[in-house]
Scaffold this motif. Structure first.
Motif, mmCIF file in Angstrom:
data_model
loop_
_atom_site.group_PDB
_atom_site.id
_atom_site.type_symbol
_atom_site.label_atom_id
_atom_site.label_comp_id
_atom_site.label_asym_id
_atom_site.label_seq_id
_atom_site.Cartn_x
_atom_site.Cartn_y
_atom_site.Cartn_z
ATOM 1 N N ALA A 118 8.881 -12.853 -3.069
ATOM 2 C CA ALA A 118 7.779 -11.804 -2.736
ATOM 3 C C ALA A 118 8.260 -10.420 -3.114
ATOM 4 C CB ALA A 118 7.586 -11.952 -1.221
ATOM 5 N N ARG A 119 9.395 -10.081 -3.822
ATOM 6 C CA ARG A 119 9.974 -8.865 -4.004
ATOM 7 C C ARG A 119 10.230 -8.628 -5.548
ATOM 8 N NH1 ARG A 119 10.966 -5.479 -0.324
ATOM 9 N NH2 ARG A 119 11.652 -7.148 1.221
ATOM 10 N N LEU A 120 9.508 -7.758 -6.173
ATOM 11 C CA LEU A 120 9.886 -7.373 -7.508
ATOM 12 C C LEU A 120 11.039 -6.476 -7.543
ATOM 13 C CD1 LEU A 120 6.412 -6.940 -9.193
ATOM 14 C CD2 LEU A 120 8.300 -8.132 -10.075
ATOM 15 N N ALA A 132 7.425 -4.802 -2.819
ATOM 16 C CA ALA A 132 6.905 -6.250 -2.266
ATOM 17 C C ALA A 132 5.398 -6.246 -2.045
ATOM 18 C CB ALA A 132 7.373 -6.437 -0.728
ATOM 19 N N PRO A 133 4.727 -6.569 -3.351
ATOM 20 C CA PRO A 133 3.124 -6.687 -3.205
ATOM 21 C C PRO A 133 2.713 -7.797 -2.194
ATOM 22 C CG PRO A 133 3.939 -7.708 -5.574
ATOM 23 C CD PRO A 133 5.135 -6.731 -4.578
ATOM 24 N N ALA A 134 1.702 -7.479 -1.712
ATOM 25 C CA ALA A 134 0.955 -8.652 -0.856
ATOM 26 C C ALA A 134 0.368 -9.908 -1.504
ATOM 27 C CB ALA A 134 0.090 -7.890 0.105
ATOM 28 N N GLY A 160 -7.952 -3.995 -5.466
ATOM 29 C CA GLY A 160 -6.660 -3.875 -6.046
ATOM 30 C C GLY A 160 -5.373 -3.569 -5.255
ATOM 31 N N GLY A 161 -5.541 -4.132 -3.960
ATOM 32 C CA GLY A 161 -4.066 -4.344 -3.515
ATOM 33 C C GLY A 161 -3.646 -2.809 -2.865
ATOM 34 N N LYS A 162 -4.790 -1.812 -2.573
ATOM 35 C CA LYS A 162 -4.407 -0.648 -2.055
ATOM 36 C C LYS A 162 -3.623 -0.615 -1.093
ATOM 37 C CE LYS A 162 -8.180 1.823 -4.148
ATOM 38 N NZ LYS A 162 -9.357 2.505 -3.840
ATOM 39 N N ASP A 163 -3.609 -1.685 0.123
ATOM 40 C CA ASP A 163 -2.978 -1.590 1.195
ATOM 41 C C ASP A 163 -1.431 -2.488 1.032
ATOM 42 O OD1 ASP A 163 -5.024 -0.903 2.721
ATOM 43 O OD2 ASP A 163 -5.586 -2.843 3.201
#
Length: 346
Positions: A118-120, A132-134, A160-163
């Motif tokens: 889950a982490r880039l 760590a994008p959701a 677009g994943g703003k949260d």
């Protein structure tokens, strides 16, 4: 002496006839594990494309991208792809066909990989960032644990994943690696130790290139540089004590050393150094892989040196290819472990 490690050829089979040989280079290929391989293809003079190879399914998909300098890499879980252009990183869920996150960093991105499911890890000209994008598989895991309303979270990602959390700076590149070509980046399972490998210009030595590793302690917020082209973290039990080892290789030697962990103030493993016998002086380690009782040093020239782990006694040597660009761990069936590689030209 034959290597005890089998080698899978699925990537070469999947790429055969689907990707021009000229498109397969160290700069264009990204592969985190044995499931997917991504290549940015700009050889036909038209709009560049991200070619994603499903290794197990032996299928190839293509999607346009804005630049030949784009970096694309599939996550080790689910069907999530991260793509980068200059300072912007975006993550897409291919199964749902939607963007689930976007972030920007302070400098142009030079390398990117997943350090966990889950982490880039995002490497720039001056710093390394973690993000760590959701992503969807994280949602599913949280839902199954009963800790989060998956439907509600997915609705929050529609725009677009703003949260999603923004990328955070992990550490600054050491002077010894700045300006070099990043070869790999990884973290131990607890993400308290981070390792960056780079090839840098050298006045002496084969090809005028030297390998430098930057080892960073998250707890101590301090870095140390080591001579080497490749390395990995591995767990070992020594005298009944659980140890975290750093295993790394230069052209001349393989080193195994214990890293301190919070649970124990003392070390149980004695640092071990063995000489590497590479017949080609221009060859260098591409990957260090620990799988069960074996440690493998895989070189750019396709040589595999296998050692007992953690004793570091040589047990096998073989040549599996004329030139390798990528080598990742792979399951080979019947409880066996090996690695999967991408060769020059596919």
């Amino acid at each position: 002496m034959a290597s005890p490690t089998p080698v899978l050829q699925h990537v070469a089979v999947a790429l055969s006839g689907d990707v021009p040989a000229a498109a397969v280079t160290p700069q264009t290929v990204r592969m985190v594990d044995e499931r997917y391989c991504c290549i940015v293809d700009s050889t036909d003079g038209a709009q560049p494309k991200i070619v994603t190879v499903d290794v197990a399914g032996k299928t190839v998909t293509r999607q346009p991208c804005k630049s030949a300098e784009t970096i694309a890499v599939m996550a080790p879980v689910g069907k999530t792809i991260a793509m980068q252009l200059k300072r912007t990183v975006q993550v897409f869920d291919l199964a749902r066909k939607e963007k689930v996150g976007e972030t920007e960093v302070g400098y142009d991105v030079t390398y990117m990989t997943w350090v966990s499911a889950a982490r880039l890890g995002v490497v720039t000209e001056k710093h390394v960032y973690h993000w760590a994008p959701a992503v969807a598989h994280a949602d599913d895991a949280a839902s199954s644990a009963g800790t989060e309303d998956t439907a509600s979270r997915r609705r929050s990602l529609k725009d677009g994943g703003k949260d999603a959390k923004k990328a955070k700076k992990a550490f600054e590149l050491a002077a010894e690696v700045k300006g070099g070509r990043v070869l790999a980046y990884s973290a131990d399972p607890s993400e308290t130790w981070l390792l960056l490998a780079a090839a840098v210009k050298a006045e002496e030595g084969p090809r005028g290139v030297a390998g430098v590793l930057q080892l960073y302690s998250v707890d101590k917020k301090a870095s140390k540089t080591l001579e080497g082209f490749a390395g990995c973290f591995a767990a070992a039990t020594v005298g009944g004590a659980e140890c975290l080892l750093l295993c790394y290789a230069s052209r001349a030697k393989l080193v195994l050393m214990e890293l301190p962990v919070a649970k124990r103030g003392t070390t149980a493993f004695e640092k071990t150094t063995v000489e590497l016998d590479l017949s080609d002086p221009q060859d260098f380690p591409l990957a260090v892989l620990v799988q069960g009782p074996l440690l493998h040093v895989v070189t750019m020239a396709g040589v595999v040196l296998s050692y007992d782990f953690p004793a570091a006694a040589l047990v096998g040597r073989s040549t599996v290819a004329s030139r390798l660009l990528v080598a990742v761990p792979a399951a080979c069936g019947a409880g066996k472990a090996g690695f999967m590689g991408v060769t020059q030209g596919g």
